[in-house]
Design a protein around this motif. Structure first.
Motif, PDB file in Angstrom:
ATOM      1  N   ALA B   4      -7.013  70.102   3.944  1.00  0.00           N
ATOM      2  CA  ALA B   4      -7.554  70.723   2.730  1.00  0.00           C
ATOM      3  C   ALA B   4      -8.355  69.689   1.952  1.00  0.00           C
ATOM      4  O   ALA B   4      -7.948  68.541   1.819  1.00  0.00           O
ATOM      5  CB  ALA B   4      -6.415  71.263   1.872  1.00  0.00           C
ATOM      6  N   ARG B   5      -9.499  70.113   1.447  1.00  0.00           N
ATOM      7  CA  ARG B   5     -10.316  69.227   0.629  1.00  0.00           C
ATOM      8  C   ARG B   5      -9.944  69.371  -0.852  1.00  0.00           C
ATOM      9  O   ARG B   5      -9.970  68.416  -1.620  1.00  0.00           O
ATOM     10  CB  ARG B   5     -11.794  69.583   0.837  1.00  0.00           C
ATOM     11  CG  ARG B   5     -12.760  68.960  -0.135  1.00  0.00           C
ATOM     12  CD  ARG B   5     -12.877  67.465   0.089  1.00  0.00           C
ATOM     13  NE  ARG B   5     -13.560  66.812  -0.994  1.00  0.00           N
ATOM     14  CZ  ARG B   5     -14.880  66.703  -1.085  1.00  0.00           C
ATOM     15  NH1 ARG B   5     -15.644  67.184  -0.141  1.00  0.00           N
ATOM     16  NH2 ARG B   5     -15.434  66.094  -2.117  1.00  0.00           N
ATOM     17  N   ARG B 143     -10.734  85.016  -4.111  1.00  0.00           N
ATOM     18  CA  ARG B 143     -11.017  84.348  -2.844  1.00  0.00           C
ATOM     19  C   ARG B 143     -12.507  84.477  -2.492  1.00  0.00           C
ATOM     20  O   ARG B 143     -13.149  83.512  -2.102  1.00  0.00           O
ATOM     21  CB  ARG B 143     -10.171  84.944  -1.720  1.00  0.00           C
ATOM     22  CG  ARG B 143     -10.224  84.109  -0.455  1.00  0.00           C
ATOM     23  CD  ARG B 143      -9.933  84.929   0.767  1.00  0.00           C
ATOM     24  NE  ARG B 143     -10.879  86.024   0.868  1.00  0.00           N
ATOM     25  CZ  ARG B 143     -10.744  87.057   1.680  1.00  0.00           C
ATOM     26  NH1 ARG B 143      -9.697  87.155   2.447  1.00  0.00           N
ATOM     27  NH2 ARG B 143     -11.648  87.997   1.702  1.00  0.00           N
ATOM     28  N   ALA B 144     -13.058  85.680  -2.670  1.00  0.00           N
ATOM     29  CA  ALA B 144     -14.473  85.890  -2.354  1.00  0.00           C
ATOM     30  C   ALA B 144     -15.353  85.015  -3.241  1.00  0.00           C
ATOM     31  O   ALA B 144     -16.346  84.443  -2.782  1.00  0.00           O
ATOM     32  CB  ALA B 144     -14.830  87.362  -2.526  1.00  0.00           C
ATOM     33  N   ALA B 145     -14.970  84.904  -4.519  1.00  0.00           N
ATOM     34  CA  ALA B 145     -15.755  84.080  -5.443  1.00  0.00           C
ATOM     35  C   ALA B 145     -15.745  82.622  -4.992  1.00  0.00           C
ATOM     36  O   ALA B 145     -16.763  81.932  -4.999  1.00  0.00           O
ATOM     37  CB  ALA B 145     -15.191  84.197  -6.858  1.00  0.00           C
ATOM     38  N   TRP B 146     -14.560  82.172  -4.583  1.00  0.00           N
ATOM     39  CA  TRP B 146     -14.449  80.791  -4.107  1.00  0.00           C
ATOM     40  C   TRP B 146     -15.266  80.592  -2.838  1.00  0.00           C
ATOM     41  O   TRP B 146     -16.046  79.636  -2.723  1.00  0.00           O
ATOM     42  CB  TRP B 146     -12.988  80.429  -3.861  1.00  0.00           C
ATOM     43  CG  TRP B 146     -12.848  79.085  -3.225  1.00  0.00           C
ATOM     44  CD1 TRP B 146     -12.969  78.791  -1.891  1.00  0.00           C
ATOM     45  CD2 TRP B 146     -12.625  77.833  -3.881  1.00  0.00           C
ATOM     46  NE1 TRP B 146     -12.828  77.448  -1.679  1.00  0.00           N
ATOM     47  CE2 TRP B 146     -12.617  76.837  -2.874  1.00  0.00           C
ATOM     48  CE3 TRP B 146     -12.427  77.459  -5.215  1.00  0.00           C
ATOM     49  CZ2 TRP B 146     -12.415  75.488  -3.182  1.00  0.00           C
ATOM     50  CZ3 TRP B 146     -12.222  76.120  -5.503  1.00  0.00           C
ATOM     51  CH2 TRP B 146     -12.226  75.157  -4.503  1.00  0.00           C
ATOM     52  N   ASP B 147     -15.070  81.488  -1.865  1.00  0.00           N
ATOM     53  CA  ASP B 147     -15.722  81.316  -0.565  1.00  0.00           C
ATOM     54  C   ASP B 147     -17.241  81.342  -0.693  1.00  0.00           C
ATOM     55  O   ASP B 147     -17.944  80.692   0.068  1.00  0.00           O
ATOM     56  CB  ASP B 147     -15.259  82.411   0.406  1.00  0.00           C
ATOM     57  CG  ASP B 147     -13.820  82.188   0.858  1.00  0.00           C
ATOM     58  OD1 ASP B 147     -13.260  81.128   0.498  1.00  0.00           O
ATOM     59  OD2 ASP B 147     -13.266  83.058   1.534  1.00  0.00           O
ATOM     60  N   GLN B 148     -17.732  82.104  -1.666  1.00  0.00           N
ATOM     61  CA  GLN B 148     -19.174  82.147  -1.843  1.00  0.00           C
ATOM     62  C   GLN B 148     -19.687  80.827  -2.416  1.00  0.00           C
ATOM     63  O   GLN B 148     -20.749  80.342  -2.064  1.00  0.00           O
ATOM     64  CB  GLN B 148     -19.533  83.289  -2.781  1.00  0.00           C
ATOM     65  CG  GLN B 148     -20.963  83.733  -2.563  1.00  0.00           C
ATOM     66  CD  GLN B 148     -21.616  84.196  -3.824  1.00  0.00           C
ATOM     67  OE1 GLN B 148     -21.080  84.038  -4.920  1.00  0.00           O
ATOM     68  NE2 GLN B 148     -22.768  84.778  -3.668  1.00  0.00           N
ATOM     69  N   HIS B 153     -15.716  75.186   2.611  1.00  0.00           N
ATOM     70  CA  HIS B 153     -14.290  74.932   2.364  1.00  0.00           C
ATOM     71  C   HIS B 153     -13.617  76.227   1.940  1.00  0.00           C
ATOM     72  O   HIS B 153     -13.273  76.391   0.772  1.00  0.00           O
ATOM     73  CB  HIS B 153     -14.118  73.879   1.272  1.00  0.00           C
ATOM     74  CG  HIS B 153     -14.779  72.581   1.591  1.00  0.00           C
ATOM     75  ND1 HIS B 153     -14.231  71.657   2.437  1.00  0.00           N
ATOM     76  CD2 HIS B 153     -15.974  72.070   1.202  1.00  0.00           C
ATOM     77  CE1 HIS B 153     -15.041  70.615   2.544  1.00  0.00           C
ATOM     78  NE2 HIS B 153     -16.114  70.836   1.812  1.00  0.00           N
ATOM     79  N   PRO B 154     -13.474  77.178   2.864  1.00  0.00           N
ATOM     80  CA  PRO B 154     -12.908  78.475   2.473  1.00  0.00           C
ATOM     81  C   PRO B 154     -11.514  78.337   1.856  1.00  0.00           C
ATOM     82  O   PRO B 154     -10.764  77.416   2.196  1.00  0.00           O
ATOM     83  CB  PRO B 154     -12.853  79.267   3.784  1.00  0.00           C
ATOM     84  CG  PRO B 154     -13.042  78.279   4.863  1.00  0.00           C
ATOM     85  CD  PRO B 154     -13.792  77.121   4.294  1.00  0.00           C
ATOM     86  N   GLN B 158      -7.625  75.797   1.889  1.00  0.00           N
ATOM     87  CA  GLN B 158      -7.310  74.859   0.817  1.00  0.00           C
ATOM     88  C   GLN B 158      -5.833  75.011   0.425  1.00  0.00           C
ATOM     89  O   GLN B 158      -5.214  76.017   0.727  1.00  0.00           O
ATOM     90  CB  GLN B 158      -8.195  75.119  -0.403  1.00  0.00           C
ATOM     91  CG  GLN B 158      -9.674  75.216  -0.094  1.00  0.00           C
ATOM     92  CD  GLN B 158     -10.191  74.042   0.722  1.00  0.00           C
ATOM     93  OE1 GLN B 158      -9.931  72.887   0.397  1.00  0.00           O
ATOM     94  NE2 GLN B 158     -10.888  74.329   1.817  1.00  0.00           N
ATOM     95  N   ASP B 159      -5.324  73.989  -0.251  1.00  0.00           N
ATOM     96  CA  ASP B 159      -3.976  74.091  -0.809  1.00  0.00           C
ATOM     97  C   ASP B 159      -4.065  74.987  -2.039  1.00  0.00           C
ATOM     98  O   ASP B 159      -4.764  74.644  -2.987  1.00  0.00           O
ATOM     99  CB  ASP B 159      -3.466  72.709  -1.238  1.00  0.00           C
ATOM    100  CG  ASP B 159      -3.099  71.848  -0.038  1.00  0.00           C
ATOM    101  OD1 ASP B 159      -3.145  72.372   1.083  1.00  0.00           O
ATOM    102  OD2 ASP B 159      -2.780  70.665  -0.236  1.00  0.00           O
ATOM    103  N   VAL B 160      -3.380  76.117  -2.010  1.00  0.00           N
ATOM    104  CA  VAL B 160      -3.455  77.038  -3.141  1.00  0.00           C
ATOM    105  C   VAL B 160      -2.116  77.035  -3.874  1.00  0.00           C
ATOM    106  O   VAL B 160      -1.059  77.169  -3.258  1.00  0.00           O
ATOM    107  CB  VAL B 160      -3.803  78.463  -2.681  1.00  0.00           C
ATOM    108  CG1 VAL B 160      -3.755  79.430  -3.858  1.00  0.00           C
ATOM    109  CG2 VAL B 160      -5.192  78.483  -2.048  1.00  0.00           C
TER     110      VAL B 160
END
Lengths: 183, 613
Positions: B4-5, B143-148, B153-154, B158-160
Motif C-alpha cells: 500500500a502506498r 471508492r470511485a472518487a478515490w480511484d478516479q 493506487h486503487p 491501500q490500507d483503509v
C-alpha cells in the motif's frame, strides 16, 4: 477622383511614386512584376489575418450556470423579476436578506474575489509608468505623463479564482430553476 | 497484492462522510503528507462538484424525476440512485424517497439490518434498500472518487481505516466490515471514532503532545456528531519510561447530535410564530430549520449580536410578498441549546427514561433525554472503576468518588464550533470535579472538528506500522451468552438465565479467547439461538465465569446470536455439545465460533439474525 481610370496628372503622380518604391521595396517590385505579367496575387499570408475586430463570443453556459446557482441559493432571479415598487422597504428588506445570504454564499463558494488595490479608499497613491489600465481606471484631470498621483475612489474587484461545478454533456443550462409541481 | 502506498481514513458518518489520506512513504506525516480527499458529487441535476464532505444521504428518484444524463458522475454510467449533496437537497423536498441516518439504522438492534426497509416511509413502488446497502453505496461512491483521482493506487490496494462509533455493538461492526468488503476494501481495519479524534490531536500537536499530558491523566473524548454522541475515556500510562495511551471505557450508543439541536430551535421558532397566528407548513419549517442553523452559528459565534433575523422565503417565485420574517434571540438560543442540551446538573443526575408508547412506529431509538450533560454524568458514574486496576492509577480517585474524574477533555464534532456549548460542558464538568475536591479539567485543543476523525484515522494507518504512539485497549466490553440455569423449574416462571462469559474485557485485535469449560447443546440442522449480553464495566470476568445475577446497569442484553450446524454426515435433530469461542479479527470485529468436542471443524455463530426467522 475616379480610382479605376485615373487622369493624366494622377497617373504621373502614381508613376513617380511607383518608380521610387520599386527601387526601394523588393516586395512591391515583385507585386508590380506579377501585375505586369497578369499573374494573380498570392493568398494573404496566415500571419496577416483578415482585418476583423478582435472580439470573441463568451460562452453563455457559464453565465447561465452562475445565474442558476444564484437563483438556487439566493432566489436572485425571483428577486429581479419582482416589481419592487409595490412593496414597502421593510418587505423588500426581508427578502433582501434571503438574496444577500444566498448569493453571498454562492460567490464565496465558487469565486475568490479580492480587491484590485489593497489601499484604503480615500488614500493617495501614485501609479508608476507602465501600470495596467485594465486594472486601474484614471478619471478626472487625466493629462501629462506617469507617474500619476491621485485618490483611490474605489478599490476595484478582481476574481482570483473561479471553480464552477462541472456540467453533464446533455445538461440544459438554460433552465435556471425548474418549475416545481408538488404531487 | 502490491504494497500500500497510502493509508486512507474514512469517516462514514451519520450525516457526512469524509475521506483523508496519508502518504506512507514519508518519514513523519506533516501537513504536506496528509490531506483530505475531495469527493466529486452531484450538487444539482447535471452539475458535479468536488466537496470535502459527502453528505450521507441516498435518494431513490422516480424514473421520470431525473434524466439519466443529469445523474452522471465523473466515473462510469449513471446510477439509478443519487448520493451526496443532491440526494440531500432532493430529499428535503421529497422525504419519502430519501434514505438518511443509515448508520443509525445499521446499529439499530430492533430490526434486520440486511432487510430492505429504508426509507421507512416510502410508498410501495419505491425499491427500498437495507441499512447495509446504503452504507455500501456511500463506500462505493468514495471508492470511485478515490480511484478516479489515484488510478495508479486503487483504494482496494491501500490500507483503509474505517471509523465506527466506540459504542457500536459487535453486529454493527461486523456489518460495517461487510459493507467495506462488498466494495472490495480488503486491507481494512476498524477504528473507534473518539480514538481517531485523539490520533488527530496527537498528529496536530506533533511531538508536543507528550508535554501536554502526563502519566495519570484521564482524557475524556466527547464526540458529538450530526446524529450521535460518543464518549470514551483514555488513560495516560507509562511503560519503560515512555508515555502510552490506553482506552479504558466507552459510552453507550446515544442517538443525539447537532441535527437535533437545529430541529429544537426550529420548533421553538415555530411555536413563537404560532403564538403570533402564523402556522408553518412542512416546507416552511424546513426553511426555518435552515435559517435557524445559520442564525445559531452567528449567535453562538459572535458575542455581540443579540438577535438574528430568520427569514423563510416563499416557495413560489413571488419572493417579496410571501417571505416570512422572524428573529432568533440570544436568549432563545441559550434556553434551547445551552440549557436544553447542556443543562447545569449535578454529577448525580441521570438521563430521564420515559416508557415508550406501546404502538411506536418503526423508527430510530432516539435518545429520550436531550441533556448531554446527564448522559455524560451517567457515563462517568458507571465507569467510576474503569482505572481501578490500571498500574499507576490505584489511588488516583478519592475514596468517596462517585464518578471517574477526567483530567483532560478533547472535544470533537461540528457542534462544538459553538464556543458557548463547549464552555458550558467544561463548566459543568469542573463543578462536578470541584464538588469532589478534584482540580478542573484541561482542554486539549483539537483542530478541525469536522475532519479530525478521517484525518486521525489516516494517521492511524501510519501508527499501525509502528511509527507513532498507539492507543491500546482492545474490546471495550466483556461478552456473555445466556444459559439456562440447572435450577428446578417453577411453574409460571421462566427458568432463570445465567450469563456465561465467553469473551473477557480488552481483547486485542487478532487474538482469541480461551475455550470456556461449559458446553452448550446445538441441534443439527436447526438454527439455535442464544441470548447475548455485554458489559462495559465488568473488567475482571474471565472466560468461563458464570454470573447468576447482576445489576441491570452492569450488563445489557444485545441481540440474540444464532448458530446452525449443517446436517452433512450427521443425523438431523441430534444434539451436539459445543463450546463457544470468541476471537477478535484483525479487522477489529468480534467473531464467535462453535467448537465441537471432537474434530477440527468449527462453525461461525452469527450476529444480527433478527428477521431471518
Amino acid at each position: 477622383m475616379n480610382v479605376s481610370q485615373p487622369n493624366f496628372s494622377a497617373r504621373l503622380s502614381v508613376a513617380l511614386r511607383a518608380f521610387w518604391r520599386i527601387l526601394n521595396d523588393a516586395a512591391f517590385a515583385g507585386g508590380v512584376l506579377r501585375l505586369e505579367s497578369g499573374v494573380a496575387a498570392p493568398p494573404a499570408l496566415p500571419d496577416e489575418p483578415a482585418k476583423s475586430a478582435p472580439l470573441r463570443e463568451t460562452s453563455p453556459d457559464a453565465a447561465m450556470q452562475l445565474l442558476a446557482l444564484l437563483q438556487q441559493e439566493g432566489r436572485f432571479v425571483d428577486f429581479l423579476e419582482e416589481n419592487v415598487t409595490a412593496y414597502s422597504d421593510a418587505e423588500i428588506g426581508g427578502a433582501a436578506r434571503v438574496v444577500h445570504e444566498g448569493c453571498r454564499k454562492v460567490v464565496r463558494d465558487y469565486l475568490k474575489i479580492e480587491p484590485v488595490r489593497a489601499e484604503n479608499e480615500g488614500a493617495r497613491l501614485t501609479l508608476a509608468a507602465g501600470f495596467d489600465p485594465a486594472t486601474v481606471r484614471l478619471t478626472g484631470n487625466v493629462v501629462g505623463q506617469p507617474p500619476f498621483t491621485g485618490t483611490l475612489m474605489h478599490r476595484g474587484w478582481r476574481v482570483a479564482q473561479i471553480t464552477l461545478p462541472k456540467l453533464a454533456d446533455g445538461h440544459d443550462a438554460r433552465v435556471l430553476a425548474p418549475a416545481e409541481v408538488e404531487l | 497484492m502490491s504494497e500500500a502506498r497510502y493509508a486512507v481514513g474514512i469517516d462514514l458518518g451519520t450525516t457526512h462522510c469524509v475521506m483523508a489520506a496519508v502518504d506512507l512513504a514519508v518519514e513523519e506525516p506533516d501537513g504536506a503528507a496528509q490531506w483530505t480527499v475531495p469527493v466529486p458529487q452531484l450538487t444539482a441535476p447535471g452539475a458535479v462538484e468536488e466537496r470535502p464532505m459527502l453528505p450521507s444521504f441516498l435518494y431513490l428518484p422516480h424514473p421520470d424525476e431525473l434524466k439519466s444524463e443529469d445523474r452522471i458522475l465523473p466515473w462510469g454510467e449513471p446510477q439509478p440512485f443519487v448520493v451526496g449533496e443532491l440526494a440531500r437537497a432532493m430529499g428535503s423536498r421529497t422525504p419519502i424517497r430519501l434514505v438518511a441516518s443509515a448508520k443509525s439504522w445499521l446499529c439499530h438492534p430492533g430490526i434486520d439490518r440486511r432487510a430492505a426497509i429504508l426509507p421507512v416511509e416510502a410508498p410501495e413502488e419505491v425499491e427500498r434498500v437495507s441499512p447495509l446497502q446504503a452504507s455500501i453505496r456511500y463506500l462505493e461512491h468514495l471508492r470511485a472518487a478515490w480511484d478516479q483521482r489515484y488510478p495508479d493506487h486503487p483504494l482496494a490496494e491501500q490500507d483503509v481505516i474505517l471509523t465506527v462509533p466506540a459504542s457500536f455493538d459487535p453486529a454493527a461492526r461486523e456489518l460495517t466490515a461487510e459493507a467495506a468488503a462488498a466494495v472490495g476494501l480488503s486491507r481494512l481495519v476498524l477504528l473507534e471514532e473518539p480514538q481517531a479524534a485523539l490520533y488527530h490531536w496527537i498528529l496536530a500537536a506533533r511531538g508536543e503532545w507528550r508535554k501536554q499530558v502526563q502519566v495519570g491523566d484521564i482524557i475524556l473524548v466527547i464526540d458529538l456528531g450530526g446524529g450521535t454522541a460518543d464518549f470514551s475515556l483514555i488513560a495516560v500510562t507509562e511503560r519503560d519510561g515512555s508515555l502510552e495511551l490506553e482506552r479504558v471505557a466507552v459510552g453507550d450508543h446515544i442517538l443525539l447530535g447537532g441535527d437535533n439541536m437545529d430541529l429544537a430551535l426550529a420548533h421553538a421558532v415555530r411555536a413563537k410564530l404560532a403564538e403570533q397566528g402564523t402556522q408553518l407548513d412542512p416546507w416552511q419549517l424546513q426553511g426555518v430549520t435552515h435559517g435557524c442553523r445559520s442564525a445559531k452559528e452567528t449567535l453562538l459565534g459572535d458575542a455581540k449580536a443579540d438577535a438574528v433575523p430568520v427569514v423563510v422565503p416563499s416557495r413560489g417565485s413571488k419572493l417579496i410578498g410571501g417571505t416570512l420574517r422572524t428573529e432568533l434571540t440570544r436568549a432563545e438560543v441559550t434556553q434551547n441549546l445551552v440549557d436544553g442540551f447542556f443543562p447545569s446538573v449535578e454529577a448525580s443526575a441521570r438521563p430521564a427514561i420515559r416508557a415508550r408508547a406501546a404502538l411506536t412506529k418503526l423508527g430510530l431509538p432516539y435518545a429520550q433525554d436531550p441533556a448531554m450533560t446527564r448522559h455524560l454524568a451517567a457515563f462517568l458514574a458507571r465507569q467510576v472503576g474503569a482505572t481501578r486496576d490500571l498500574a499507576g492509577f490505584e489511588n488516583r480517585l478519592p475514596a468517596g468518588a462517585t464518578f471517574l474524574h477526567p483530567t483532560a477533555v478533547l472535544f470533537n464534532g461540528g457542534v462544538f464550533k459553538a464556543q458557548p456549548l463547549l464552555e458550558r460542558t467544561l463548566e459543568v464538568l469542573d463543578a462536578w470535579l470541584a464538588a469532589e475536591g478534584a482540580p478542573p479539567v484541561r482542554l486539549l485543543e483539537g483542530a478541525d472538528l469536522d475532519l479530525a476523525v478521517a484525518r486521525g484515522a489516516a494517521y492511524y494507518g501510519f501508527v499501525r506500522r509502528g511509527r507513532g504512539v498507539r492507543i491500546r485497549g482492545g474490546t471495550a466490553k466483556a461478552y456473555y451468552v445466556g444459559v439456562e440455569s440447572a435450577m428446578p423449574a417453577v411453574p409460571g416462571m421462566e427458568p432463570p438465565i445465567e450469563a456465561l462469559c465467553i469473551a473477557p474485557f480488552g481483547m486485542e485485535e487478532g487474538t482469541h479467547a480461551e475455550l470456556p469449560p461449559q458446553e452448550v447443546g446445538l441441534v443439527i440442522g436447526e438454527p439455535v439461538r442464544f441470548r447475548f449480553f455485554g458489559s462495559s464495566v465488568r473488567r475482571a470476568d474471565q472466560v468461563g465465569a458464570v454470573l447468576e445475577r447482576w445489576a441491570p446497569e452492569e450488563i445489557e442484553e444485545l441481540e440474540e446470536i444464532e448458530a446452525t450446524l449443517p446436517t452433512e454426515g450427521r443425523q438431523p435433530g441430534e444434539v451436539v455439545p459445543v463450546r463457544l469461542r470468541a476471537a477478535v479479527t484483525e479487522v477489529g470485529t468480534l467473531r464467535l465460533e462453535a467448537v465441537p468436542r471432537a474434530g477440527e471443524e468449527t462453525w461461525k455463530v452469527e450476529f444480527d439474525v433478527r428477521g431471518e426467522s
